[in-house]
Design a protein around this motif. Structure first.
Motif, PDB file in Angstrom:
ATOM      1  N   THR A  53      -1.541   0.606   3.828  1.00 49.59           N
ATOM      2  CA  THR A  53      -0.687  -0.270   3.025  1.00 49.59           C
ATOM      3  C   THR A  53       0.556   0.507   2.578  1.00 49.59           C
ATOM      4  OG1 THR A  53      -0.708  -1.910   1.258  1.00 49.59           O
ATOM      5  CG2 THR A  53      -1.589   0.261   0.690  1.00 49.59           C
ATOM      6  N   SER A  60       2.808   2.420   0.198  1.00 48.69           N
ATOM      7  CA  SER A  60       2.587   3.170  -1.038  1.00 48.69           C
ATOM      8  C   SER A  60       3.368   4.463  -0.974  1.00 48.69           C
ATOM      9  CB  SER A  60       1.100   3.481  -1.217  1.00 48.69           C
ATOM     10  OG  SER A  60       0.918   4.274  -2.366  1.00 48.69           O
ATOM     11  N   GLU A  61       3.857   4.928  -2.133  1.00 49.42           N
ATOM     12  CA  GLU A  61       4.529   6.230  -2.142  1.00 49.42           C
ATOM     13  C   GLU A  61       3.507   7.351  -2.296  1.00 49.42           C
ATOM     14  OE1 GLU A  61       4.593   4.096  -4.549  1.00 49.42           O
ATOM     15  OE2 GLU A  61       4.755   5.018  -6.540  1.00 49.42           O
ATOM     16  N   ILE A  63       6.663   0.587  -5.985  1.00 49.92           N
ATOM     17  CA  ILE A  63       6.856  -0.764  -5.449  1.00 49.92           C
ATOM     18  C   ILE A  63       6.922  -1.757  -6.608  1.00 49.92           C
ATOM     19  CG2 ILE A  63       5.929  -2.550  -3.920  1.00 49.92           C
ATOM     20  CD1 ILE A  63       4.730  -0.407  -2.193  1.00 49.92           C
ATOM     21  N   ASP A  64       6.059  -1.566  -7.615  1.00 49.07           N
ATOM     22  CA  ASP A  64       6.127  -2.406  -8.817  1.00 49.07           C
ATOM     23  C   ASP A  64       7.519  -2.341  -9.444  1.00 49.07           C
ATOM     24  OD1 ASP A  64       3.617  -3.405  -8.718  1.00 49.07           O
ATOM     25  OD2 ASP A  64       2.762  -2.067 -10.205  1.00 49.07           O
ATOM     26  N   VAL A  78       8.658   5.418  -0.285  1.00 45.90           N
ATOM     27  CA  VAL A  78       7.464   4.639   0.024  1.00 45.90           C
ATOM     28  C   VAL A  78       7.121   4.769   1.502  1.00 45.90           C
ATOM     29  CG1 VAL A  78       6.516   2.299   0.183  1.00 45.90           C
ATOM     30  CG2 VAL A  78       7.736   3.005  -1.867  1.00 45.90           C
ATOM     31  N   HIS A 119       3.192   4.906   4.016  1.00 51.83           N
ATOM     32  CA  HIS A 119       1.935   4.182   4.152  1.00 51.83           C
ATOM     33  C   HIS A 119       0.773   5.039   3.664  1.00 51.83           C
ATOM     34  CE1 HIS A 119       3.746   0.910   6.412  1.00 51.83           C
ATOM     35  NE2 HIS A 119       4.507   1.825   6.985  1.00 51.83           N
ATOM     36  N   CYS A 120      -0.205   4.370   3.049  1.00 47.58           N
ATOM     37  CA  CYS A 120      -1.430   5.048   2.616  1.00 47.58           C
ATOM     38  C   CYS A 120      -2.114   5.612   3.856  1.00 47.58           C
ATOM     39  CB  CYS A 120      -2.330   4.062   1.895  1.00 47.58           C
ATOM     40  SG  CYS A 120      -3.999   4.670   1.640  1.00 47.58           S
ATOM     41  N   PRO A 175       0.475  -6.027   2.945  1.00 42.78           N
ATOM     42  CA  PRO A 175       0.179  -5.602   1.568  1.00 42.78           C
ATOM     43  C   PRO A 175       0.111  -6.782   0.596  1.00 42.78           C
ATOM     44  CG  PRO A 175       1.870  -4.200   2.522  1.00 42.78           C
ATOM     45  CD  PRO A 175       1.672  -5.342   3.468  1.00 42.78           C
ATOM     46  N   CYS A 190      -3.541   5.492  -1.458  1.00 43.63           N
ATOM     47  CA  CYS A 190      -3.171   4.489  -2.470  1.00 43.63           C
ATOM     48  C   CYS A 190      -4.223   4.345  -3.557  1.00 43.63           C
ATOM     49  CB  CYS A 190      -2.917   3.143  -1.804  1.00 43.63           C
ATOM     50  SG  CYS A 190      -4.442   2.297  -1.333  1.00 43.63           S
ATOM     51  N   PHE A 210       0.842  -3.134  -7.224  1.00 41.45           N
ATOM     52  CA  PHE A 210       1.044  -2.285  -6.058  1.00 41.45           C
ATOM     53  C   PHE A 210       1.139  -0.857  -6.570  1.00 41.45           C
ATOM     54  CE2 PHE A 210       3.145  -6.369  -5.276  1.00 41.45           C
ATOM     55  CZ  PHE A 210       2.345  -6.810  -4.254  1.00 41.45           C
ATOM     56  N   SER A 211       1.700   0.027  -5.772  1.00 44.48           N
ATOM     57  CA  SER A 211       1.918   1.387  -6.265  1.00 44.48           C
ATOM     58  C   SER A 211       3.066   1.329  -7.274  1.00 44.48           C
ATOM     59  CB  SER A 211       2.246   2.302  -5.093  1.00 44.48           C
ATOM     60  OG  SER A 211       3.483   1.941  -4.537  1.00 44.48           O
TER      61      SER A 211
END
Lengths: 199, 199
Positions: free
Chosen positions: B62, B64-65, A7-8, B54, B56-57, B88, B69, A3-4
Motif C-alpha cells: 500500500t 506509505s512513507e 498521506i493524511d 511516500v 510502498h509498504c 489503498p 505500514c 492512512f500513513s
C-alpha cells in the motif's frame, strides 16, 4: 489512523481548495501518488511561485505578478473608459465577451461595513485619484447585482459624479437565450421597469 | 492572454487534479490567491514532501512513507488472514467497516494484459512468496466486481489454491438498505444465483 501520517496530511492539505471535501481530497491524493507525481510536483512549484509572487496591479488592483498588468500596460486600450468590477474573474468574463476595449478597475470585493470593509479597503480612494488625474471620461459600473454590489455602485456613482465624470451602469435584464418562464421574478421586474422604446 | 502568465500557470497546474476543469481550477486559484495564501503554501509543502517520500509498504504494497505500514506492523492484527484489494482506498473502506482484523495485500491495480500489466506488475509473485513463507491460512479476495477484477481474482485463486491455502471471495449481492427496484439487473442476477438456504 486512516492512512500513513504523510498521506493524511496531504488529504487534509487538499481540503483548503474550495469545493473539495474529504472524499475528493482522498481521490486527488491517491491520483497524484499513484499516477501523476510529476504533475503534482509541478503544481507544488507553481503554487509556491504564484503565492509568493502574485500581488496586485498598481493601476487596476487586479491579481498579477507584474507591477502593471497586461491590460493596463496595453497602449491599444482606450484609457478614457474605466469599467469597475468586483473581482479578477469578472475582468476575464468581459475579455471573453470581447467587445470592451477600455480599461478596468478591480475592487477585489465590495463595500461591507459589517465586515469592516469600507471605501479604503476596496481602493476607492485610489479609483477617485485615477479618475481625477487621468483622462477618464466614463466610468462603467459592473459590480454584481447583489445588495452589496448595488450599494458599492451607488457609493461610487456619488463620488465620481461629484468630480464631473459620466457614470453608467451595465444593463440588467433577461439574459439572451433565456426563456421568460424560467427567469426569476426580480430580474423580470427589473427588465420591465428598465424597458426601452423601440426605435 | 487570459490572466497574468503566473496565474495562467497556476490554473493550468491545478487541472492535474482529477475532476477539476478550467472553471474550477480558476476558482481554486483565485480562492487561494485572494483568501488563503497560507493554506496554499502549506499544501505546496505537503505535496512536495508526500510526492518525494511516500512509497510502498514492503509487506502489503500500500502507499506509505513508512518502510512497513501501520497495519502490517500492528502486532494485534491476525497475520493468518490476508485480504487482497486493488487500491489503498479499498483498505480504508474495510477499516471503516471495522470488522476485519486480518492484514491486507494491495495489488495497486488489476491484471490488464492489453496495457502490459501482468502478474509481476501487480506484485503477485511477492504475494505468493508471502503466502508460502508465512502463516497465512486464508486468502480473502476483495478485488472489484469488474471484468478485470474478476479475472485477477481468478488468477490469484488458481495460484494460491495450488499452494494448499484456503481462498474465499467476499459476497456480492444486493447492498444493505438498497431497494430492489433500483438494483441493477447484473447485481440482482448475481444475488439470486448466490442465494443461501435460510437456517
Amino acid at each position: 489512523m486512516k492512512f500513513s501520517p504523510l498521506i493524511d496530511q496531504l488529504v487534509q492539505g487538499l481540503r483548503c481548495l474550495p469545493g473539495v471535501g474529504p472524499k475528493s481530497a482522498q481521490r486527488m491524493a491517491f491520483h497524484l501518488l499513484e499516477r501523476n507525481r510529476e504533475a503534482g510536483m509541478q503544481l507544488a512549484e507553481v503554487l509556491q511561485l504564484a503565492l509568493t509572487q502574485v500581488g496586485h496591479c498598481r493601476e487596476c488592483h487586479t491579481l498579477s505578478e507584474l507591477d502593471i498588468c497586461g491590460i493596463c500596460s496595453d497602449t491599444r486600450r482606450d484609457q478614457h473608459m474605466l469599467c469597475i468590477v468586483e473581482s479578477p474573474g469578472d475582468v476575464l468574463a468581459f475579455e471573453q465577451a470581447g467587445s470592451y476595449r477600455g480599461v478596468y478597475f478591480v475592487l477585489m470585493g465590495h463595500l461591507s461595513p459589517i465586515d469592516g470593509i469600507g471605501p479604503e479597503e476596496i481602493g476607492i480612494n485610489h479609483l477617485l485619484e485615477r479618475v481625477q488625474a487621468s483622462a477618464v471620461s466614463e466610468v462603467i459600473l459592473a459590480t454584481n447585482p447583489t445588495v452589496e454590489g448595488e450599494a458599492t455602485a451607488y457609493y461610487i456613482t456619488e463620488q465620481v459624479k461629484a468630480r464631473g465624470v459620466l457614470v453608467s451602469r451595465i444593463a440588467h435584464g433577461v439574459p439572451l437565450g433565456g426563456e421568460l418562464e424560467f427567469v426569476d421574478s426580480g430580474t423580470l421586474a427589473h427588465a420591465l421597469s428598465g424597458r426601452r422604446a423601440v426605435e
